[in-house]
Design a protein around this motif. Structure first.
Motif, mmCIF file in Angstrom:
data_model
loop_
_atom_site.group_PDB
_atom_site.id
_atom_site.type_symbol
_atom_site.label_atom_id
_atom_site.label_comp_id
_atom_site.label_asym_id
_atom_site.label_seq_id
_atom_site.Cartn_x
_atom_site.Cartn_y
_atom_site.Cartn_z
ATOM 1 N N VAL A 120 -5.661 1.787 11.225
ATOM 2 C CA VAL A 120 -6.289 1.062 10.112
ATOM 3 C C VAL A 120 -5.215 0.390 9.255
ATOM 4 O O VAL A 120 -5.351 -0.760 8.845
ATOM 5 C CB VAL A 120 -7.132 2.032 9.243
ATOM 6 N N LEU A 121 -4.117 1.123 9.039
ATOM 7 C CA LEU A 121 -3.045 0.581 8.219
ATOM 8 C C LEU A 121 -2.412 -0.641 8.889
ATOM 9 O O LEU A 121 -2.139 -1.653 8.238
ATOM 10 C CB LEU A 121 -1.994 1.678 7.994
ATOM 11 N N TYR B 127 -3.917 -2.607 10.950
ATOM 12 C CA TYR B 127 -4.908 -3.681 10.808
ATOM 13 C C TYR B 127 -4.801 -4.294 9.410
ATOM 14 O O TYR B 127 -4.805 -5.512 9.247
ATOM 15 C CB TYR B 127 -6.299 -3.107 11.048
ATOM 16 N N GLY B 128 -4.670 -3.440 8.394
ATOM 17 C CA GLY B 128 -4.615 -3.931 7.021
ATOM 18 C C GLY B 128 -3.376 -4.757 6.746
ATOM 19 O O GLY B 128 -3.411 -5.687 5.948
ATOM 20 N N PHE C 151 -2.715 7.554 -0.585
ATOM 21 C CA PHE C 151 -3.699 6.563 -0.138
ATOM 22 C C PHE C 151 -3.955 5.546 -1.248
ATOM 23 O O PHE C 151 -4.053 4.348 -1.010
ATOM 24 C CB PHE C 151 -5.019 7.253 0.269
ATOM 25 N N ILE D 295 -0.993 3.255 -1.402
ATOM 26 C CA ILE D 295 -1.001 2.277 -0.301
ATOM 27 C C ILE D 295 -1.971 1.141 -0.640
ATOM 28 O O ILE D 295 -1.660 -0.042 -0.474
ATOM 29 C CB ILE D 295 -1.407 2.962 1.021
ATOM 30 N N THR E 253 -8.996 -3.073 3.973
ATOM 31 C CA THR E 253 -8.230 -1.849 4.192
ATOM 32 C C THR E 253 -7.901 -1.181 2.860
ATOM 33 O O THR E 253 -7.998 0.044 2.734
ATOM 34 C CB THR E 253 -6.931 -2.174 4.942
ATOM 35 N N PHE F 258 -8.832 2.663 1.846
ATOM 36 C CA PHE F 258 -7.863 3.663 1.396
ATOM 37 C C PHE F 258 -8.189 4.155 -0.008
ATOM 38 O O PHE F 258 -8.060 5.334 -0.314
ATOM 39 C CB PHE F 258 -6.443 3.093 1.461
#
Lengths: 350, 501
Positions: free
Chosen positions: A101-102, A104-105, B184, B187, B219, B223
Motif C-alpha cells: 500500500v505504501l 502504491y501511495g 502511520f 506517514i 493512501t 494510513f
C-alpha cells in the motif's frame, strides 16, 4: 549509470540487510551492533541526500547515543534472547501488504529533487529566501535594524532557521519529548543492583576491577580526548545557524564527553565534576529556558517565541539572541537527559 | 471574563498548553514528595480557568488563530481554536482537574513515595500533550504533541505494576501498538506534505480540496484511519485498551478514559472533516460504511464483552469500547444531528466514565481490587460509591433524565434522518445491553450477601467522594438542563461540517 544513484541503491540494500539481520540475530549484543550499523548507514544516506543536519543527528543520536544506551541496558538484562523464534505468518503477510500500500501511495509522488514538486514551490522558497515577515500586529519595529530579510542574512543554515524560529514551537516540544523520556525513566526504573559478573557478558561501565589492566592506555588517550569532544560540542552548539548542528547534536556530544569520563575514571570521579543534583536540575532548566524565552517575548508585547520582541534587550540581534537562547535550552536538556538515562540504566554500583 | 486575565486574552491558546508544560517541567523541583499533588491541582486548575475563558471568547467572537513566533500561517505554526476544540479542551482540563483532586490518596498508596515528583511531572506532561493536540492548527505539530502524550501515557500505565505486574505487559503492548499508530499518522502527514507542500491544516484542506487527490491522498487517508483508530481504540483496533485501563494505577485509568480516547476522536474529527478533502462537507460512502461498520461492531462487541468481565475495571473498559462506537457512529454519518450527538456524547461520556473509573479506583483503594467476587454486598458497605456507580451506569444506558439520554437522542435522530435505520437499531440494542451490564453490578452490589469472612470496611473519606459526585452529578444535571450544552454542541457540529457558525 549515475554513480551517486548507484551508491544510494547500495547503501539502501545494506541498510535493509542490517535491519533484517538485527531482527533475526539471537544474540542481543549482535543485534545492538547491527542497529548501530543500520543507523550509521542511514546517516550516510541522509548525507547523500544533502540532509546534513539530519545526517549529523542520526550519527550522533542513532548510531552513538542510542547504541551506548542499549549496550548499557544489556549489562542489566544479559545478552541472551530467552524466548522468541515464533515467526507469525499472518503478521508477515500484513506487513508485506502494508508495504505494498505504501509503495502504491508513493508511486505518484514527485521524483526526488523535482523542482516542480509542491514541496519546492509552496512554502519552501520563502523559507530559503527568508523574506516571510512577521504578522502585521507583531512587535517587530517597522524600521528593522536587521537590514533586509527575516534574520538579516545571519542564518545561512535554513534548517536552523526553520527549526529554531519558523517552527520553533515544534522544537520546544521535541525538547519536551526528551524531557518526558527522562522523567518516565526516573519514574519507572528502580535502582536495582547490577547483576553478578557471571551473567554479564559485556561490561561498558568500566568501573569494575577487571578492566584496570588496560586502563593506563585508555585513561591517558581517553582523558586527552575529553576536552576536544567538549570543545567540539560547544562549537556545534554555537555554530548551528551557519553549519549543520545545534542543540540536539551538541547535547549528545557534551553528554558523550561526560560518559567517557565516567567510563574511564569511574562514576564517583564524574560526580565530583558534575554533581547529580545539577544534572537533575538541568533537565528542567533546559525546557524552562526554551519556554521562558517564549514567555519573555510575550511579556514584551510579541507572540509566544516571537524573538523580535526581544529588541529592547539586544537591539540589532533580537532574532539571533532568541535562537541562541532556545538552542542553549535544547542542548542543556538533551545533555542532561542522556546523562541521566545512562546513569539510571547503569544502575547502582555504590 | 476575570479582569486580571484581560491583558492575556490574546494568548489563551498558547497559555493553555504552556501552563501544564511549565507545571510538568517544574514538578520535579517544586513538587517533591507529597507537595506534588498540590502542585498538580494548582496547575490543572489554572489550565481549567484558561479553558473556560477561552470557550467564552470563542463563543462570542468566533475561532481564534494564534501565530506562534509572529510568523504568518502557513509559514509558521498556527494555533487554531474553534468551538469544537474549545469544548474538548474544557472537557480535558476540567475532568483532568477533578480527577487530579480526587487522586491524592490513591496515588499515595499506588506510587512509591520517592517517585511522586516524576509521577506528577509525567501526569502534567500527558495533559500538556493532549491539550496541545486540541489547540493546534498544524498537522505536524499535532504529531509532535501526540508523541508527548503517548510517551507519558505509556509511563503512567506501567506504574500500575506495584498493584498488578501485568501493567508492564499491557503498557508494553500499548507502546508497540501506539507507536505503530503514531508512525502511520506520521506517514500520512508526510504523504500529504509531499502532495501539497504545506503542513497547516486549513491550507492543507484548501489545497487537497482543489487537487484531484489520487493514490497519494487515498493512501494517506488509509494510513490516517488505521493510526487514528488505534489511538481512539475503535473496534477492531481496541484490544490494547481494556488491558491498559484495568492494570494502570486507578488515577491514571480515570484520567485516560476521560481524556485520551476523547482526544483521539477529536483528531479523527479534525482530520476527516477539516484536513482531508470532503464531498460538500460529508465523507464519501465507502468511508461512511467502513467507519460506521467498525463503530456498529464496536457497540455490539463492547457491550457483550462488558457483561462478561470479572472485574469492574474491565467492565468499564469494554463499555468504553462500545461508547467510542457511539461517538464514531455520529462522526461517520456526518449528519448535523448525529454530529451534535457525537460531540455531546464525547463530553458526557468523559464525565460519566471519568466518574465511574474513579469509583473503580475507590474500590481498589479500600479492597485492593475490584473483582466482582470482592464486591458482593458492597452496596450496603460503601453506599455512596455504589450509588454513584449505579447512577453512572444509568447514564451509560441512556435513561431519560441522564445526559446519556440527550446525546443518544440526537445521535438516533441524526442516524434516522441520514437514512441509516440499521445503525440506529444498533444504538438501541447497545443501550439495552448497557442495561444488562449495569444490572450485573446492581445485582452483585445490592442483592448478594456480604461474604462472611469479609473484613470490616467503611466508606472512603469525603475528599475522595465529592469529585466522584461532582462528575456523576454534573452528568445528571446536564441531562436535566441540556439546552445550553446542546446548542453549543450543535454550533460546533455546524462549524465542523462546514455550515458556518
Amino acid at each position: 549509470m549515475d554513480p551517486v544513484l548507484l551508491l544510494d541503491v547500495l547503501l539502501l540494500i545494506l541498510a535493509v540487510l542490517a535491519a533484517v539481520a538485527a531482527m533475526l540475530q539471537r544474540d542481543l549484543l549482535g543485534s545492538v551492533m547491527l542497529m548501530g550499523i543500520y543507523s550509521l548507514l542511514m546517516a550516510v544516506i541522509w548525507a547523500n541526500l544533502f540532509a546534513m543536519d539530519v545526517s549529523f543527528t542520526e550519527a550522533s543520536v542513532g548510531a552513538g547515543a542510542a547504541t551506548v544506551l542499549l549496550l548499557m541496558a544489556l549489562t542489566r538484562i544479559g545478552t541472551r534472547e530467552r524466548s522468541g523464534g515464533d515467526h507469525s505468518l499472518p503478521a508477515l503477510v500484513l506487513v508485506v501488504l502494508t508495504g505494498v500500500v505504501l509503495l502504491y501511495g508513493t508511486s505518484e509522488l514527485p521524483r526526488f529533487g523535482d523542482p516542480q514538486a509542491p514541496a519546492q514551490l509552496h512554502i519552501a522558497p520563502r523559507y530559503l529566501a527568508q523574506d516571510i515577515g512577521k504578522v502585521s500586529d507583531s512587535a517587530t519595529p517597522q524600521d528593522s535594524p536587521h537590514g533586509e530579510g527575516d534574520f538579516g542574512h545571519h542564518v545561512p543554515n535554513t534548517v536552523t532557521a526553520v527549526l529554531a524560529s519558523y517552527r520553533g514551537y515544534d522544537t520546544m516540544f521535541e525538547t519536551a519529548v526528551i524531557f518526558s523520556a527522562g522523567m518516565c525513566l526516573l519514574l519507572l526504573l528502580r535502582p536495582i543492583p547490577r547483576r553478578s559478573p557471571e551473567t554479564v557478558t559485556i561490561d561498558e561501565s568500566g568501573s569494575t576491577s577487571h578492566q584496570k589492566s588496560e586502563s593506563v592506555v585508555l585513561r591517558t588517550i581517553g582523558g586527552m580526548l575529553i576536552p576536544y569532544i567538549l570543545v567540539f560540542g560547544f562549537y556545534v552548539q554555537m555554530h548551528g545557524e551557519i553549519g549543520p548542528g545545534g542543540g540536539f547534536q551538541a547535547g549528545v556530544l557534551v553528554a558523550a564527553a561526560f560518559i567517557l569520563h565516567s567510563l574511564l575514571f569511574g562514576r564517583a570521579a564524574t560526580d565530583r565534576w558534575l554533581p547529580r543534583w545539577l544534572v537533575d536540575l538541568a533537565m528542567s532548566l533546559g525546557v524552562l529556558l526554551y519556554a521562558g524565552t517564549g514567555v519573555a517575548c510575550m511579556a514584551m508585547g510579541g507572540h509566544f517565541l516571537d524573538y523580535s520582541a526581544l529588541d529592547r534587550v539586544h537591539p540589532a540581534e533580537a532574532e539571533a539572541l532568541g535562537m541562541t537562547l532556545v538552542e542553549a535550552g535544547v542542548g542543556l536538556t538533551v545533555a542532561s537527559v542522556v546523562l541521566t538515562i545512562v546513569r539510571k540504566v547503569q544502575g547502582g554500583t555504590r | 471574563m476575570l479582569n486580571f486575565l484581560q491583558p492575556w486574552a490574546d494568548h489563551f491558546p498558547v497559555l493553555l498548553v504552556l501552563i501544564p508544560l511549565l507545571g510538568g517541567v517544574l514538578a520535579p523541583i517544586f513538587g517533591r514528595g507529597s507537595r506534588g499533588w498540590a502542585w498538580a491541582v494548582l496547575t490543572t486548575g489554572c489550565a481549567t480557568i484558561i479553558a473556560i475563558e477561552m470557550l467564552l471568547v470563542v463563543r462570542s467572537g468566533g475561532a481564534i488563530s494564534y501565530p506562534l513566533g509572529g510568523w504568518p500561517a502557513p509559514f509558521g505554526i498556527e494555533l487554531r481554536v474553534d468551538l469544537l476544540s474549545a469544548i474538548v479542551a474544557l472537557v480535558v482540563t476540567s475532568v483532568g482537574w477533578i480527577v487530579t483532586i480526587h487522586s491524592r490518596r490513591s496515588v499515595q498508596v499506588e506510587i512509591p513515595r520517592d517517585r511522586l515528583g516524576p509521577f506528577w511531572s509525567v501526569w502534567l506532561l500527558a495533559i500538556t500533550g493532549l491539550l496541545g493536540i486540541i489547540v493546534t492548527g498544524d498537522a505536524f505539530n499535532m504529531y509532535v504533541l501526540l508523541e508527548i502524550s503517548a510517551l507519558t501515557i505509556y509511563g503512567l500505565i506501567a506504574m500500575g505494576r506495584s498493584r498488578d505486574r501485568k501493567a508492564l505487559v499491557s503498557a508494553f503492548n500499548y507502546l508497540i501498538l501506539g507507536s505503530i499508530g503514531a508512525s502511520f499518522i506520521l506517514i500520512a502527514i508526510g504523504l500529504l506534505y509531499a502532495h501539497t507542500g504545506t503542513l497547516n491544516m486549513s491550507d492543507l484542506h484548501q489545497r487537497l480540496q482543489a487537487s484531484d487527490g489520487g493514490a497519494t491522498v487515498m493512501t494517506a487517508r488509509a494510513f490516517l484511519l488505521v493510526g487514528l483508530s488505534l489511538k481512539m481504540a475503535l473496534f477492531p483496533l481496541h484490544f490494547w485498551m481494556p488491558a491498559a485501563y484495568s492494570t494502570a494505577p486507578s488515577a491514571v485509568a480515570s484520567l485516560l478514559s476521560a481524556t485520551a480516547t476523547k482526544v483521539g476522536i477529536y483528531m479523527a474529527m479534525r482530520f476527516l472533516y477539516t484536513v482531508l478533502p470532503t464531498e460538500g462537507g460529508a465523507l464519501t460512502d465507502p468511508n461512511v460504511w467502513l467507519l460506521g461498520g467498525c463503530a456498529g461492531a464496536a457497540i455490539f462487541y463492547g457491550s457483550i464483552q462488558a457483561s462478561r468481565q470479572p472485574s469492574l475495571s474491565l467492565l468499564l473498559a469494554y463499555s468504553s469500547v462500545a461508547q467510542v462506537g457511539y461517538i464514531v457512529l455520529g462522526l461517520a454519518v456526518g449528519h448535523i444531528d448525529a454530529m451534535t450527538g457525537s460531540i455531546l456524547h464525547l463530553m458526557f461520556h468523559a464525565l460519566m466514565k471519568g466518574g465511574l473509573f474513579l469509583c473503580a479506583g475507590i474500590f481498589i483503594y479500600r479492597l485492593g481490587s475490584n473483582d466482582f467476587t470482592q464486591l458482593a454486598g458492597i452496596g450496603r458497605r460503601m453506599p455512596w460509591t455504589s450509588a454513584a456507580v449505579v447512577l453512572g451506569g444509568l447514564g451509560m444506558i441512556g435513561v431519560p433524565g441522564t445526559s446519556g439520554f440527550i446525546s443518544k437522542l440526537h445521535l438516533l435522530r441524526g442516524l434516522l434522518l441520514a437514512d441509516h435505520p440499521i445503525l440506529a437499531m444498533l444504538v438501541l440494542l447497545g443501550s439495552a445491553m448497557a442495561a444488562i451490564y449495569t444490572w450485573k453490578f446492581v445485582e452483585i452490589a445490592y442483592l448478594k450477601p456480604v461474604a462472611e469472612d469479609a473484613e470490616e470496611i467503611r466508606e472512603v473519606p469525603f475528599d475522595m467522594l465529592w469529585p466522584v459526585w461532582l462528575l456523576i452529578g454534573s452528568s445528571i444535571w446536564l441531562g436535566l438542563n441540556p439546552a445550553p450544552v446542546v446548542e453549543l454542541a450543535a454550533d460546533a457540529a455546524r462549524a465542523l461540517l462546514g455550515g458556518g457558525g
